[in-house]
Scaffold this active site. Structure first.
Site, PDB file in Angstrom:
ATOM      1  N   GLY A 212       0.819  -1.199   0.000  1.00 23.65           N
ATOM      2  CA  GLY A 212       0.000   0.000   0.000  1.00 23.65           C
ATOM      3  C   GLY A 212       0.852   1.247   0.000  1.00 23.65           C
ATOM      4  CB  SER A 213       0.006   4.743  -0.852  1.00 27.42           C
ATOM      5  OG  SER A 213      -0.420   4.409  -2.162  1.00 27.42           O
ATOM      6  N   GLY A 215       1.526   5.558   4.659  1.00 25.93           N
ATOM      7  CA  GLY A 215       0.531   6.140   5.543  1.00 25.93           C
ATOM      8  C   GLY A 215      -0.817   5.468   5.546  1.00 25.93           C
ATOM      9  CG  HIS A 434      -8.976  33.566 -11.650  1.00 24.35           C
ATOM     10  ND1 HIS A 434      -8.284  33.519 -12.841  1.00 24.35           N
ATOM     11  CD2 HIS A 434      -8.948  32.293 -11.167  1.00 24.35           C
ATOM     12  CE1 HIS A 434      -7.852  32.295 -13.063  1.00 24.35           C
ATOM     13  NE2 HIS A 434      -8.248  31.517 -12.050  1.00 24.35           N
ATOM     14  CD  GLU A 435      -9.910  31.622  -7.264  1.00 23.65           C
ATOM     15  OE1 GLU A 435     -10.552  30.562  -7.428  1.00 23.65           O
ATOM     16  OE2 GLU A 435      -8.702  31.726  -7.556  1.00 23.65           O
ATOM     17  CG  HIS A 438     -12.315  28.915 -11.375  1.00 22.10           C
ATOM     18  ND1 HIS A 438     -12.040  28.237 -12.543  1.00 22.10           N
ATOM     19  CD2 HIS A 438     -11.151  29.540 -11.019  1.00 22.10           C
ATOM     20  CE1 HIS A 438     -10.781  28.429 -12.878  1.00 22.10           C
ATOM     21  NE2 HIS A 438     -10.216  29.221 -11.972  1.00 22.10           N
TER      22      HIS A 438
END
Length: 654
Positions: A212-213, A215, A434-435, A438
């Site tokens: 597993g990865s 952590g 800009h935000e 989105h």
């Protein structure tokens, strides 16, 4: 033999190591005191102050000397003065000394000349060397004990025996990886009741490989097995086997299994086994000779002519692709248990485990936190809970609220807030639009994930962000969602162009352009989403399209590469067109949301939806009244303005 005796090893003899060290140091100090005493000699120990011989003669002439003890030859002279003061001086060999003493009626005592024996002489000469040798031996013994036991302890195993006193871990402490836990629970049943399986001819598994990865809880799972089974648990790292001397690793493997046999049934946990278990023959020359010998010995001990009954090997790695095939076969590692990153239900359970020791406010919802942490491992979630607790402690709170968890999540994912960052009013205004671009596009794309929050507070390298949270974990992407994500990615750049003009478009959309290009490339070359290219795979994928490794082009003709580039450009520009159509139609809402972000800095998803539909975010200000956001094209009243994120008043609206 007790657990303490097993852990300390046979060299300790069951004694207290601190008491032994104390006795050794007391012996060294006593030897130093003896050394000083012997070299002082009897003359030094005599009472009285030392005076010069000339001063002694002056006192003798003046009648101040009462008695004197004289050694023949040039020995020391000691005695008493008229005021009963002791004195001592050295005789330079004066032949008239006795006559002078008699003339002054001094009581004379003749002292025999001391001739030291040969043994005392040898002791004087050898004591410094013996003392130095003893100290060196003691220091060397302590160094060898700390580095691996004994004078010739290079080949001794460094496996450490964990006892229940060091914190018992059970399966109740392991959450979010139910399938892996069920796989390993059988091993616990084997250890508790082996006859249950032996009746049907079953044999206890010899090994389990946890993959597993980092952590994800591999080590925690291994400790839970030991805690549930109640058997001795030896732990060692793969790097502890390898040394600069050839053959040391193999010797340590043999010694580790010898220790495990004495404690069988037991569990031996080897963390990061890829340090010694890499495929043989992969190195150049004899560079990996020591590691390969260690691996060969490990293979023989796990499944050779002599069976090691009752010893279960559990190993962990995040690089199963580099392990030697002989190590992975059944009979050595009978089971390969994949420990994945948890899904949303697993993250909820993991958060609940780590929140047991944290006093929580009533508004904390683990499911909302789990929705906002896709891809987080168990260690990441534990770190998130810890960061939230530290943040609440810094603020002097007695309970950890949802606001602390939200800030901790943003800090873990994107870094700490950069409120000291100096930005001009134009840059803050452009960031807000800009935000807002989105967010507006995301609200009007049906396939897009719901908005969780939007902020213009800089974090890490980002000047602002719009966070969208999926309703559930997604394991596949659909075409409509891909096109929606392309449009949302282009929403910020389109908003800048619509509000500030073509020449004022900034470089703030670089990350959006990068993610949109990667998504479009994956659609064309991996997922068959281009009608022109068709369902063909034209890349070698090192990871997912969002991975850091990126994608590498497979061998192809120049014409095919040109067609791929045209298709990628077409997909990205189609997202740009969809974003422009939405923002052009919803321009008044774009102004409205940007003004609210300039004033409040951070808005939740529900506040954004309420603002877009009714013009009111529904938030109560300090006076307890609802403060509707300003209409498009109006400025913020001065009575409602507050300090912005950088200590300056919040900017005016567009």
């Amino acid at each position: 033999m007790s657990d303490n005796d097993r852990q300390n090893g046979p060299d300790n003899g069951g004694g207290n190591p601190w008491l032994k060290s104390l006795l050794i140091w007391v012996g060294i100090l006593a030897a130093l005191a003896l050394f000083v005493t012997l070299f002082e000699g009897p003359g030094t120990q005599a009472s009285g102050g030392s005076i010069a011989y000339s001063e002694f003669l002056d006192k003798l002439e003046s009648g101040q000397v009462k008695d004197a003890a004289v050694t023949p030859g040039s020995g020391p002279i000691t005695g008493t003065l008229a005021d009963d003061t002791k004195f001592r001086t050295n005789n330079p060999g004066d032949p008239q000394l006795v006559n002078k003493l008699q003339e002054k009626n001094v009581v004379i005592t003749a002292r025999a000349e001391e001739t030291p024996s040969v043994w005392v002489y040898l002791l004087y000469q050898s004591l410094p060397f013996l003392l130095f040798l003893g100290i060196a031996f003691f220091v060397l013994r302590q160094m060898q004990k700390n580095s691996g036991s004994g004078a010739m302890g290079f080949g001794k195993s460094r496996a450490r025996l964990l006892t229940q006193k060091e914190g018992k871990v059970t399966f109740d402490d392991v959450a979010g990886i139910d399938e892996a836990r069920e796989e390993l629970q059988e091993i616990v049943e084997f250890l508790k009741d082996p006859t249950k399986f032996a009746r049907l001819g079953g044999k206890i598994p010899k090994g389990a490989l946890l993959v597993g990865s980092p952590g994800t809880g591999k080590t925690l799972l291994a400790r839970a097995i030991a805690g549930e089974a109640g058997v001795p648990f030896f732990t060692i790292s793969g790097s502890d086997f390898v040394e600069m001397f050839v053959g040391v690793g193999a010797s340590r493997v043999r010694d580790m299994f010898e220790q495990a046999k004495k404690s069988a049934p037991c569990i031996v946990f080897i963390d990061e086994i890829d340090a010694v278990g890499r495929s043989r023959g992969a190195g150049l020359g004899n560079q990996n000779d020591e590691r390969e010998q260690t691996l060969n010995q490990l293979l023989v001990e796990m499944d050779g002519f002599e069976a090691n009954e009752g010893i279960i090997i559990i190993a962990a790695t995040n690089r199963p692709d580099v392990l030697d095939p002989a190590l992975l076969r059944p009979g050595r590692f009978d089971r390969q248990v994949v420990v994945p990153t948890p899904d949303i239900e697993g993250r909820v359970k993991i958060l609940q485990v780590h929140m047991r020791k944290v006093p929580l406010a009533p508004d904390v919802d683990p499911r909302v936190i789990a929705r906002g942490t896709p891809g987080f491992s168990g260690a990441d979630l534990a770190n998130l809970v810890n960061e939230a607790a530290l943040l609440a402690a810094r603020r002097g709170k007695r309970l950890v609220a949802m606001s602390e968890f939200e800030e901790a999540k943003d800090k873990v994912m994107m870094g700490a807030e950069r409120r000291s960052m100096v930005m001009t009013e134009d840059e803050k205004r452009m960031t807000a639009y800009h935000e807002a671009g989105h967010a507006i596009v995301a609200l009007h794309e049906p396939a897009s994930d719901p908005i969780h929050k939007a902020t213009i507070i800089p974090r890490g390298r980002a000047l602002g962000m719009v966070m969208r949270l999926p309703e559930r974990d997604s394991y596949s992407y659909h075409r409509d969602k891909m096109h929606a994500n392309l449009a949302v990615s282009m929403g910020g750049r389109v908003a800048e162009e619509l509000i500030f003009g073509y020449d004022k478009v900034s470089s703030g959309a670089s990350g959006d352009i990068q993610s949109a290009t990667r998504l479009a490339r994956a659609m064309v070359t991996m997922w068959g989403m281009s009608d022109t290219i068709g369902p063909l795979e034209l890349t070698y994928a090192d990871d997912s399209y969002l991975g850091q490794a990126g994608l590498r082009n497979a061998p192809m003709s120049n014409r095919t590469a040109q067609v791929i580039d045209k298709e990628i450009k077409r997909l990205v520009e189609s997202g740009l067109t969809r974003a422009r159509d939405v923002l052009t139609e919803q321009l008044d809402k774009l102004h409205l949301l940007a003004e609210a972000l300039l004033e409040y800095e951070t808005l939740s998803g529900d506040e954004i939806k309420r603002l877009v539909t009714s013009g009111d975010i529904g938030r109560e200000d300090s006076t307890g009244l609802h403060t509707p956001a300003p209409a498009a094209g109006t400025s913020i009243p001065k009575t409602r303005r507050r300090k912005g994120p950088f200590g300056n008043p919040a900017p005016q609206g567009a």
